[in-house]
Design a protein around this motif. Structure first.
Motif, PDB file in Angstrom:
ATOM      1  N   GLU A  94       3.000   5.937  -4.625  1.00  0.00           N
ATOM      2  CA  GLU A  94       3.783   6.664  -5.640  1.00  0.00           C
ATOM      3  C   GLU A  94       2.937   6.981  -6.869  1.00  0.00           C
ATOM      4  O   GLU A  94       3.274   7.862  -7.650  1.00  0.00           O
ATOM      5  CB  GLU A  94       5.013   5.848  -6.035  1.00  0.00           C
ATOM      6  N   HIS A  95       1.847   6.239  -7.078  1.00  0.00           N
ATOM      7  CA  HIS A  95       0.911   6.519  -8.174  1.00  0.00           C
ATOM      8  C   HIS A  95      -0.494   6.578  -7.600  1.00  0.00           C
ATOM      9  O   HIS A  95      -1.346   5.748  -7.904  1.00  0.00           O
ATOM     10  CB  HIS A  95       1.010   5.443  -9.261  1.00  0.00           C
ATOM     11  N   LEU A  96      -0.721   7.553  -6.750  1.00  0.00           N
ATOM     12  CA  LEU A  96      -1.972   7.636  -6.003  1.00  0.00           C
ATOM     13  C   LEU A  96      -3.180   7.757  -6.912  1.00  0.00           C
ATOM     14  O   LEU A  96      -4.251   7.205  -6.629  1.00  0.00           O
ATOM     15  CB  LEU A  96      -1.929   8.827  -5.032  1.00  0.00           C
ATOM     16  N   SER A  97      -3.028   8.458  -8.040  1.00  0.00           N
ATOM     17  CA  SER A  97      -4.156   8.642  -8.952  1.00  0.00           C
ATOM     18  C   SER A  97      -4.390   7.425  -9.844  1.00  0.00           C
ATOM     19  O   SER A  97      -5.422   7.323 -10.503  1.00  0.00           O
ATOM     20  CB  SER A  97      -3.924   9.883  -9.829  1.00  0.00           C
ATOM     21  N   ASP A  98      -3.431   6.510  -9.871  1.00  0.00           N
ATOM     22  CA  ASP A  98      -3.539   5.310 -10.706  1.00  0.00           C
ATOM     23  C   ASP A  98      -4.088   4.162  -9.852  1.00  0.00           C
ATOM     24  O   ASP A  98      -3.349   3.457  -9.177  1.00  0.00           O
ATOM     25  CB  ASP A  98      -2.170   4.953 -11.280  1.00  0.00           C
ATOM     26  N   GLY A  99      -5.389   3.968  -9.919  1.00  0.00           N
ATOM     27  CA  GLY A  99      -6.018   2.891  -9.147  1.00  0.00           C
ATOM     28  C   GLY A  99      -6.053   3.159  -7.663  1.00  0.00           C
ATOM     29  O   GLY A  99      -5.537   2.356  -6.880  1.00  0.00           O
ATOM     30  N   PRO A 100      -6.671   4.275  -7.220  1.00  0.00           N
ATOM     31  CA  PRO A 100      -6.696   4.576  -5.783  1.00  0.00           C
ATOM     32  C   PRO A 100      -7.442   3.520  -4.970  1.00  0.00           C
ATOM     33  O   PRO A 100      -7.123   3.295  -3.807  1.00  0.00           O
ATOM     34  CB  PRO A 100      -7.404   5.937  -5.717  1.00  0.00           C
ATOM     35  N   LEU A 101      -8.442   2.879  -5.589  1.00  0.00           N
ATOM     36  CA  LEU A 101      -9.183   1.848  -4.860  1.00  0.00           C
ATOM     37  C   LEU A 101      -8.291   0.666  -4.504  1.00  0.00           C
ATOM     38  O   LEU A 101      -8.428   0.063  -3.431  1.00  0.00           O
ATOM     39  CB  LEU A 101     -10.382   1.366  -5.701  1.00  0.00           C
ATOM     40  N   LEU A 102      -7.342   0.327  -5.389  1.00  0.00           N
ATOM     41  CA  LEU A 102      -6.413  -0.764  -5.113  1.00  0.00           C
ATOM     42  C   LEU A 102      -5.503  -0.402  -3.939  1.00  0.00           C
ATOM     43  O   LEU A 102      -5.203  -1.243  -3.078  1.00  0.00           O
ATOM     44  CB  LEU A 102      -5.580  -1.075  -6.352  1.00  0.00           C
ATOM     45  N   THR A 103      -5.074   0.855  -3.902  1.00  0.00           N
ATOM     46  CA  THR A 103      -4.226   1.318  -2.802  1.00  0.00           C
ATOM     47  C   THR A 103      -4.970   1.249  -1.476  1.00  0.00           C
ATOM     48  O   THR A 103      -4.467   0.724  -0.475  1.00  0.00           O
ATOM     49  CB  THR A 103      -3.759   2.763  -3.059  1.00  0.00           C
ATOM     50  N   GLY A 123      -7.571  -0.564  -0.871  1.00  0.00           N
ATOM     51  CA  GLY A 123      -7.837  -1.979  -0.597  1.00  0.00           C
ATOM     52  C   GLY A 123      -6.655  -2.689   0.032  1.00  0.00           C
ATOM     53  O   GLY A 123      -6.827  -3.533   0.916  1.00  0.00           O
ATOM     54  N   ALA A 124      -5.434  -2.338  -0.416  1.00  0.00           N
ATOM     55  CA  ALA A 124      -4.227  -2.955   0.149  1.00  0.00           C
ATOM     56  C   ALA A 124      -4.085  -2.601   1.622  1.00  0.00           C
ATOM     57  O   ALA A 124      -3.796  -3.466   2.460  1.00  0.00           O
ATOM     58  CB  ALA A 124      -2.995  -2.500  -0.628  1.00  0.00           C
ATOM     59  N   PHE A 125      -4.297  -1.324   1.949  1.00  0.00           N
ATOM     60  CA  PHE A 125      -4.212  -0.908   3.350  1.00  0.00           C
ATOM     61  C   PHE A 125      -5.304  -1.570   4.188  1.00  0.00           C
ATOM     62  O   PHE A 125      -5.049  -2.053   5.307  1.00  0.00           O
ATOM     63  CB  PHE A 125      -4.337   0.614   3.462  1.00  0.00           C
ATOM     64  N   ALA A 126      -6.525  -1.614   3.645  1.00  0.00           N
ATOM     65  CA  ALA A 126      -7.641  -2.202   4.389  1.00  0.00           C
ATOM     66  C   ALA A 126      -7.413  -3.690   4.645  1.00  0.00           C
ATOM     67  O   ALA A 126      -7.635  -4.187   5.755  1.00  0.00           O
ATOM     68  CB  ALA A 126      -8.950  -1.990   3.618  1.00  0.00           C
ATOM     69  N   ALA A 127      -6.945  -4.399   3.610  1.00  0.00           N
ATOM     70  CA  ALA A 127      -6.692  -5.836   3.764  1.00  0.00           C
ATOM     71  C   ALA A 127      -5.546  -6.084   4.742  1.00  0.00           C
ATOM     72  O   ALA A 127      -5.579  -7.038   5.532  1.00  0.00           O
ATOM     73  CB  ALA A 127      -6.376  -6.454   2.402  1.00  0.00           C
ATOM     74  N   GLY A 128      -4.528  -5.224   4.696  1.00  0.00           N
ATOM     75  CA  GLY A 128      -3.411  -5.363   5.623  1.00  0.00           C
ATOM     76  C   GLY A 128      -3.845  -5.184   7.069  1.00  0.00           C
ATOM     77  O   GLY A 128      -3.457  -5.960   7.950  1.00  0.00           O
ATOM     78  N   LEU A 129      -4.664  -4.168   7.313  1.00  0.00           N
ATOM     79  CA  LEU A 129      -5.155  -3.929   8.666  1.00  0.00           C
ATOM     80  C   LEU A 129      -6.094  -5.053   9.117  1.00  0.00           C
ATOM     81  O   LEU A 129      -6.099  -5.443  10.294  1.00  0.00           O
ATOM     82  CB  LEU A 129      -5.888  -2.587   8.727  1.00  0.00           C
ATOM     83  N   GLY A 163       0.811  -1.209   0.000  1.00  0.00           N
ATOM     84  CA  GLY A 163       0.000   0.000   0.000  1.00  0.00           C
ATOM     85  C   GLY A 163       0.844   1.258   0.000  1.00  0.00           C
ATOM     86  O   GLY A 163       0.540   2.227  -0.703  1.00  0.00           O
ATOM     87  N   VAL A 164       1.934   1.242   0.767  1.00  0.00           N
ATOM     88  CA  VAL A 164       2.837   2.397   0.800  1.00  0.00           C
ATOM     89  C   VAL A 164       3.477   2.610  -0.574  1.00  0.00           C
ATOM     90  O   VAL A 164       3.568   3.741  -1.072  1.00  0.00           O
ATOM     91  CB  VAL A 164       3.922   2.208   1.881  1.00  0.00           C
ATOM     92  N   VAL A 165       3.910   1.519  -1.213  1.00  0.00           N
ATOM     93  CA  VAL A 165       4.515   1.625  -2.547  1.00  0.00           C
ATOM     94  C   VAL A 165       3.497   2.154  -3.554  1.00  0.00           C
ATOM     95  O   VAL A 165       3.834   2.934  -4.449  1.00  0.00           O
ATOM     96  CB  VAL A 165       5.067   0.256  -2.997  1.00  0.00           C
ATOM     97  N   ARG A 166       2.232   1.744  -3.418  1.00  0.00           N
ATOM     98  CA  ARG A 166       1.185   2.199  -4.332  1.00  0.00           C
ATOM     99  C   ARG A 166       0.978   3.709  -4.255  1.00  0.00           C
ATOM    100  O   ARG A 166       0.471   4.316  -5.205  1.00  0.00           O
ATOM    101  CB  ARG A 166      -0.139   1.503  -3.990  1.00  0.00           C
TER     102      ARG A 166
END
Length: 465
Positions: free
Chosen positions: A219-228, A230-236, A214-217
């Protein structure tokens, strides 16, 4: 328990293994720009190659220690040394980024099982007291030496071809394996009771991977923000699952009650911040020297060698300082040294001489010498004897997770700051922006150290009244 020639032979073999682990990580760091140029990897994928190893290492460290206790230290050491050997070699044949990620992750998992098995073989081979302390001091110094020499050796091998950075550890691992088989014997039988907390190990490793991704994502915050998101939510969510698993497990990977120790928690947070700052800084400096300045891999390795002053200082100066001033003050002094080192480097320019960089490198050596060992002492001090392994596993996991997180953070900030710009000046400005990450991490660690020091003073006043 008498210390025989065989026992000292075992120590040499185990030192060889921890040297192998240190040199393997260091050599890869120097080879990163060459790997990027040959395979065409993005900056995010490049940092992921390093993060994959430390995530596998940190995620499975606690389970590795449990496996050594239950299945036998010798068996686990030899088995996972073979896995380390095989997957290090496979990394040398990689033709795509994902192949390197898989190879490095499995190599990190192998190190997570091999390292605690090797350390417990030392503590069961040497009687408690001066002999064991001496053995552990040699062991720790060898690990630091592996990292320091790996920077130089990695540069030399990269000059021949970056694939040799993966093939060289295979040869060393084979020598260690052939010596270990006849020399190492298990000290005592493993306990009959107990089991593996596989669910705990899988959930915490998955949580760390998703959070770093999620942190790496970012770097392209506007490119697929839902994926970013989602990564943080799944990690938590996985982190919450880990806590739930540990509460119900008959043989938990981490007994949650141990986290009531405030010194232990502070030490683990500072450990993560320490390695986050250093590994992030090292990644940026490697890119700066090789891609912005055009230095060779050998020159880069030699430039970073000054930061390995802890190899000499840690066993000589640090014990004297700890005895005189205590762990808390020595840790704070080391963190302030690191903070000054990073702050000095904020003024870096494209025409900087090595003499201008040297103060930062030397100060980083002081930071590691004064922080790494004392933090380990703080993290295990006052913990019950039967939970010393757990406390040691926690601090090692924190070191590894911090390294992965630091790499991801500096990558995200560096890429975001660079945007679509090109050229050396744009690259330098982006690197200066990313240097704020190690500065901030070290500042936070220093604040925690001050809070811990004040708590110790208050406790001392209360106990005196």
């Amino acid at each position: 328990m008498p210390v025989t020639a065989r026992t000292w032979g075992v120590l040499i073999v185990l030192c060889g293994a921890i040297f192998l682990e240190g040199i393997d990580v260091a050599m890869l760091n120097v080879a990163l720009p060459s790997i990027r140029a040959d395979l065409g990897l993005s900056t995010g994928m490049l940092s992921g190659v390093v993060s994959a190893y430390v995530l596998g290492y940190g995620g499975f460290m606690l389970l590795g220690g449990r496996a050594a206790d239950l299945l036998g230290r010798r068996r686990m050491f030899l088995l996972w040394l073979v896995v380390f050997l095989l997957f290090s070699g496979l990394g040398g044949f990689a033709t795509e980024g994902w192949m390197l990620l898989v190879a490095r992750f499995v190599t990190g998992v192998a190190a997570a099982f091999m390292t605690p098995a090797g350390l417990s073989l030392i503590t069961t081979s040497f009687p408690e007291g001066p002999q064991r302390n001496r053995a552990l001091l040699v062991y720790a110094g060898t690990a630091a030496g592996g990292f320091a020499l790996g920077l130089v050796i990695g540069g030399l091998l990269t000059a021949i071809g970056w694939r040799w950075v993966f093939f060289a550890p295979v040869a060393l691992a084979l020598v260690i394996l052939l010596a270990a088989i006849p020399l190492i014997r298990d000290q005592g039988a493993p306990p009959a009771a107990g089991g593996f907390d596989v669910a705990g190990a899988v959930s915490i490793t998955g949580a760390m991977m998703l959070l770093v991704y999620g942190v790496v994502r970012l770097e392209h915050l506007s490119d697929g923000p839902l994926l970013t998101i989602g990564a943080f939510a799944a990690g938590l969510a996985l982190l919450a699952l880990f806590v739930a698993v540990e509460r119900r497990s008959a043989s938990p990977l981490v007994r949650l009650g141990i986290l009531r120790s405030r010194p232990l928690v502070r030490a683990n947070v500072m450990a993560a911040l320490l390695t986050a700052s250093f590994f992030g800084f090292q990644f940026l400096v490697t890119l700066y020297l090789q891609e912005l300045r055009g230095w060779s891999a050998v020159q880069t390795g030699l430039a970073m060698l000054a930061a390995a002053a802890d190899v000499v200082l840690a066993p000589v100066l640090t014990p004297w300082l700890v005895n005189r001033f205590g762990n808390a003050r020595v840790v704070l002094g080391g963190l302030l040294s690191g903070l000054l080192a990073y702050a000095l480097f904020l003024g870096v320019g494209l025409d900087w001489t090595y003499a201008a960089m040297l103060p930062s490198m030397l100060l980083l050596g002081l930071m590691f010498a004064f922080v790494y060992g004392p933090l380990t002492i703080v993290a295990t001090d006052g913990i019950a004897e039967h939970e010393q392994g757990l406390a040691g596993g926690l601090i090692n996991s924190s070191f590894q997770f911090g390294a992965a997180l630091g790499l991801s953070m500096v990558t995200a900030v560096n890429v975001a700051a660079l945007g679509g710009m090109t050229g050396a000046e744009a690259g330098l400005d982006a690197m200066r922006t990313a240097l704020v990450v190690p500065v901030t991490a070290t500042l936070l660690a220093a604040v925690i150290a001050v809070a811990g020091l004040r708590a110790r003073v208050r406790e001392g006043v209360l106990s005196a009244t």
